[in-house]
Motif scaffolding. Structure first.
Motif, PDB file in Angstrom:
ATOM      1  N   TRP A 151     -19.244  11.845 -37.340  1.00  9.95           N
ATOM      2  CA  TRP A 151     -17.959  11.274 -37.736  1.00  9.95           C
ATOM      3  C   TRP A 151     -16.774  12.061 -37.181  1.00  9.95           C
ATOM      4  O   TRP A 151     -15.641  11.573 -37.235  1.00  9.95           O
ATOM      5  N   LYS A 152     -17.017  13.237 -36.683  1.00 11.28           N
ATOM      6  CA  LYS A 152     -15.929  14.044 -36.120  1.00 11.28           C
ATOM      7  C   LYS A 152     -15.876  13.962 -34.594  1.00 11.28           C
ATOM      8  O   LYS A 152     -15.107  14.676 -33.959  1.00 11.28           O
ATOM      9  N   SER A 153     -16.683  13.109 -33.993  1.00  8.06           N
ATOM     10  CA  SER A 153     -16.690  12.990 -32.540  1.00  8.06           C
ATOM     11  C   SER A 153     -15.382  12.364 -32.057  1.00  8.06           C
ATOM     12  O   SER A 153     -14.731  11.605 -32.790  1.00  8.06           O
ATOM     13  N   PRO A 154     -14.963  12.661 -30.828  1.00  2.26           N
ATOM     14  CA  PRO A 154     -13.728  12.075 -30.283  1.00  2.26           C
ATOM     15  C   PRO A 154     -13.762  10.547 -30.268  1.00  2.26           C
ATOM     16  O   PRO A 154     -12.728   9.900 -30.466  1.00  2.26           O
ATOM     17  N   GLU A 155     -14.952   9.973 -30.055  1.00  2.29           N
ATOM     18  CA  GLU A 155     -15.053   8.522 -29.957  1.00  2.29           C
ATOM     19  C   GLU A 155     -14.836   7.845 -31.315  1.00  2.29           C
ATOM     20  O   GLU A 155     -14.151   6.820 -31.410  1.00  2.29           O
ATOM     21  N   VAL A 156     -15.428   8.406 -32.367  1.00  5.51           N
ATOM     22  CA  VAL A 156     -15.213   7.831 -33.699  1.00  5.51           C
ATOM     23  C   VAL A 156     -13.742   7.967 -34.082  1.00  5.51           C
ATOM     24  O   VAL A 156     -13.127   7.028 -34.600  1.00  5.51           O
ATOM     25  N   ASP A 204      -1.127   6.219 -46.395  1.00  2.52           N
ATOM     26  CA  ASP A 204      -1.419   7.101 -47.529  1.00  2.52           C
ATOM     27  C   ASP A 204      -2.459   8.166 -47.211  1.00  2.52           C
ATOM     28  O   ASP A 204      -2.635   9.118 -47.990  1.00  2.52           O
ATOM     29  N   VAL A 205      -3.189   8.008 -46.110  1.00  7.59           N
ATOM     30  CA  VAL A 205      -4.162   9.006 -45.683  1.00  7.59           C
ATOM     31  C   VAL A 205      -4.066   9.168 -44.175  1.00  7.59           C
ATOM     32  O   VAL A 205      -3.507   8.313 -43.485  1.00  7.59           O
ATOM     33  N   THR A 206      -4.612  10.262 -43.672  1.00  8.54           N
ATOM     34  CA  THR A 206      -4.663  10.490 -42.231  1.00  8.54           C
ATOM     35  C   THR A 206      -6.046  10.126 -41.703  1.00  8.54           C
ATOM     36  O   THR A 206      -7.015  10.020 -42.482  1.00  8.54           O
ATOM     37  N   VAL A 207      -6.163   9.970 -40.411  1.00  3.38           N
ATOM     38  CA  VAL A 207      -7.457   9.667 -39.807  1.00  3.38           C
ATOM     39  C   VAL A 207      -8.449  10.782 -40.088  1.00  3.38           C
ATOM     40  O   VAL A 207      -9.615  10.528 -40.432  1.00  3.38           O
ATOM     41  N   ASP A 208      -8.022  12.026 -39.989  1.00  6.66           N
ATOM     42  CA  ASP A 208      -8.930  13.150 -40.254  1.00  6.66           C
ATOM     43  C   ASP A 208      -9.440  13.132 -41.687  1.00  6.66           C
ATOM     44  O   ASP A 208     -10.614  13.418 -41.949  1.00  6.66           O
ATOM     45  N   THR A 260     -13.436  12.666 -42.799  1.00  3.59           N
ATOM     46  CA  THR A 260     -14.074  13.659 -43.661  1.00  3.59           C
ATOM     47  C   THR A 260     -14.758  12.983 -44.844  1.00  3.59           C
ATOM     48  O   THR A 260     -15.901  13.300 -45.206  1.00  3.59           O
ATOM     49  N   GLN A 261     -14.074  12.042 -45.459  1.00  5.28           N
ATOM     50  CA  GLN A 261     -14.651  11.331 -46.611  1.00  5.28           C
ATOM     51  C   GLN A 261     -15.839  10.466 -46.202  1.00  5.28           C
ATOM     52  O   GLN A 261     -16.844  10.396 -46.909  1.00  5.28           O
ATOM     53  N   LEU A 262     -15.735   9.795 -45.060  1.00  3.16           N
ATOM     54  CA  LEU A 262     -16.828   8.934 -44.619  1.00  3.16           C
ATOM     55  C   LEU A 262     -18.054   9.753 -44.233  1.00  3.16           C
ATOM     56  O   LEU A 262     -19.205   9.354 -44.512  1.00  3.16           O
ATOM     57  N   ALA A 263     -17.827  10.914 -43.631  1.00  2.10           N
ATOM     58  CA  ALA A 263     -18.944  11.796 -43.274  1.00  2.10           C
ATOM     59  C   ALA A 263     -19.685  12.256 -44.522  1.00  2.10           C
ATOM     60  O   ALA A 263     -20.927  12.331 -44.550  1.00  2.10           O
ATOM     61  N   ALA A 264     -18.936  12.576 -45.584  1.00  2.00           N
ATOM     62  CA  ALA A 264     -19.557  13.022 -46.831  1.00  2.00           C
ATOM     63  C   ALA A 264     -20.347  11.900 -47.489  1.00  2.00           C
ATOM     64  O   ALA A 264     -21.397  12.133 -48.112  1.00  2.00           O
ATOM     65  N   SER A 265     -19.850  10.670 -47.358  1.00  2.00           N
ATOM     66  CA  SER A 265     -20.523   9.529 -47.969  1.00  2.00           C
ATOM     67  C   SER A 265     -21.782   9.140 -47.202  1.00  2.00           C
ATOM     68  O   SER A 265     -22.794   8.728 -47.799  1.00  2.00           O
ATOM     69  N   ASP A 266     -21.733   9.273 -45.881  1.00  2.00           N
ATOM     70  CA  ASP A 266     -22.808   8.791 -45.015  1.00  2.00           C
ATOM     71  C   ASP A 266     -23.890   9.857 -44.857  1.00  2.00           C
ATOM     72  O   ASP A 266     -24.125  10.384 -43.770  1.00  2.00           O
ATOM     73  N   LYS A 267     -24.556  10.164 -45.950  1.00  2.00           N
ATOM     74  CA  LYS A 267     -25.627  11.165 -45.922  1.00  2.00           C
ATOM     75  C   LYS A 267     -26.888  10.599 -46.561  1.00  2.00           C
ATOM     76  O   LYS A 267     -26.819   9.752 -47.417  1.00  2.00           O
TER      77      LYS A 267
END
Length: 439
Positions: free
Chosen positions: A243-248, A424-428, A432-439
């Motif tokens: 989720w932290k890749s440049p492409e995502v 209301d939120v930033t892309v970063d 971060t939230q999606l990475a934590a959820s996608d486990k």
């Protein structure tokens, strides 16, 4: 988190009849929240089970005028084999469908057969469904799209349609903007140029509704083939997601940037995707829309309003350094599963087979416009150019990116997409939230 088993590099392949090619490679983990329209009916028929004389089917289509013939043919096919057995189709409103079905599952009683979107919506409820592998062997070769209805190497529903996300465009809007109506954009740079011209001409470049948060699904799966390298795309489908890749980050940055630059109609977060977004496009209020090939918002519904002005193109190339060409993201669309509590499983399976019969599937395609999962359906009588192009792309397709995610992660992504648009939120923070959820 479901993972893919086997190769993810092949798409829908097989023999052609008319211009329909088909065979969805049996190896991808597909989790879909792809959407369809609903008949606005209230819950009824719940709690009924097959007592040897009656079967109850829940869906969100049997109340539609365009699918009336499909259900009549399926019912006639079944009743010819089982005279005296009653069949009741109950159309539930789509926006409440899985909530109502969840209530039935908790109670342990409800319909004998249920319609499902391929992927997450079915997989999350697989424990309430009968495995069908040893019961539908005679359908395996005729139908495609099976992988969207599998979990842990077992099949839990029978595919009826295919689903995909092509980019539709309005040639009249392009012409008004001074663009070549026969040359849709092939790259993101060309699309950005087209959007500037369309906006200047007084139209929205894209029609978008994100009231339900569904827009981000279409955006991720729509633009993904032009952003991810082939290896990254296959890794995503196989559950290896960075989720932290440049492409995502590029995709989510683009989601925010395109809104900020005014690509869309006003009030995106207060506009419903179904059907306001697509009604605007059909009415000539926008130059482009990411639409469907199953259920609704597809080539047939747009053709009824736009006629020869309807065009279609594959996802634009956004990263020319690592992507040379793109493909239509496509996979199994909707299908039917048998609930565990049915009193006569064999009877229910026979009804599912009738719902997937060739005559019924042919009607679904011709009357409702959904690309059938039945590869024997003869589609050569349809002369809509956009439909022909879509089907010609199917052999090289790969599954939709968003369908590889769990329902929990998709729900979170819906909310965060709205917050990104509202600032209301930033892309970063989103990633971060999606990475934590996608486990």
């Amino acid at each position: 988190m479901p993972t893919a088993s086997g190769s993810t590099t092949r798409g829908i392949r097989g023999s052609r009849r008319g211009w329909f090619a088909a065979a969805l490679v049996p190896a991808l983990a597909l989790v879909s929240a792809a959407c369809g329209a609903a008949a606005p009916q209230t819950q009824s028929g719940s709690g009924a089970s097959a007592g040897g004389g009656k079967l109850v089917v829940w869906d969100w289509h049997s109340g539609d005028a365009t699918t009336k013939e499909y259900y009549a043919k399926a019912k006639a096919d079944f009743e010819a084999k089982h005279p005296g057995v009653q069949v009741e189709f109950v159309a539930q409103p789509y926006d409440q469908y899985y909530t109502l079905l969840g209530t039935a599952i908790q109670a342990g009683k409800g319909p004998d057969i249920s319609m499902f979107n391929g992927g997450a919506q079915m997989r999350d409820r697989a424990t309430s469904l009968l495995p069908l592998d040893d019961k539908v062997g005679d359908l395996k070769d005729r139908l495609v799209g099976w992988d969207a209805f599998r979990k842990d190497n077992a099949t839990y529903a029978v595919p009826v349609t295919l689903q995909g996300f092509p980019f539709y465009y309005n040639k009249a809007v392009y012409k008004k903007a001074g663009l070549d109506p026969e040359a849709p954009p092939k790259t993101l740079a060309e699309l950005q140029t087209a959007c500037a011209a369309i906006k200047k001409s007084g139209n929205a470049c894209f029609n978008l509704g994100n009231k339900e948060g569904l827009g981000i699904e279409f955006f991720l799966s729509g633009f993904g083939p032009g952003v991810f390298s082939p290896a990254q795309y296959d890794a995503w489908l196989a559950g290896q997601r960075d989720w932290k890749s440049p492409e995502v980050k590029q995709i989510f940055d683009l989601w925010k940037k395109t809104n900020d630059e005014g690509w869309y109609n006003k009030g995106v977060n207060s506009t419903a995707m179904f059907m306001d977004q697509f009604t605007m496009f059909s009415g000539g209020k926008g130059g482009n829309v990411i639409g469907l090939i199953s259920d609704t918002a597809h080539w047939k519904s747009f053709d009824e309003f736009l006629g020869p002005d309807l065009g279609v193109y594959k996802p634009p190339v956004s990263n020319p350094g690592q992507v040379t060409s793109t493909f239509l993201p496509a996979e199994g669309g909707i299908g039917y599963g048998v609930m565990k509590w049915t009193k006569d499983p064999a009877l229910a399976v026979d009804l599912v087979k009738s719902l997937a019969s060739t005559d019924a599937e042919k009607s679904f395609f011709e009357k409702a416009g959904a690309i059938a999962a039945d590869k024997t359906v003869d589609t050569k009588s349809v002369d809509v150019k956009a439909a022909g192009e879509i089907v010609s792309w199917l052999p090289d397709s790969k599954p939709l990116l968003h369908t590889a995610l769990s329902a929990k992660t998709l729900d979170l992504m819906h909310r965060l997409s709205q917050q990104l648009i509202s600032g209301d939120v930033t892309v970063d923070q989103v990633l971060t939230q999606l990475a934590a959820s996608d486990k």
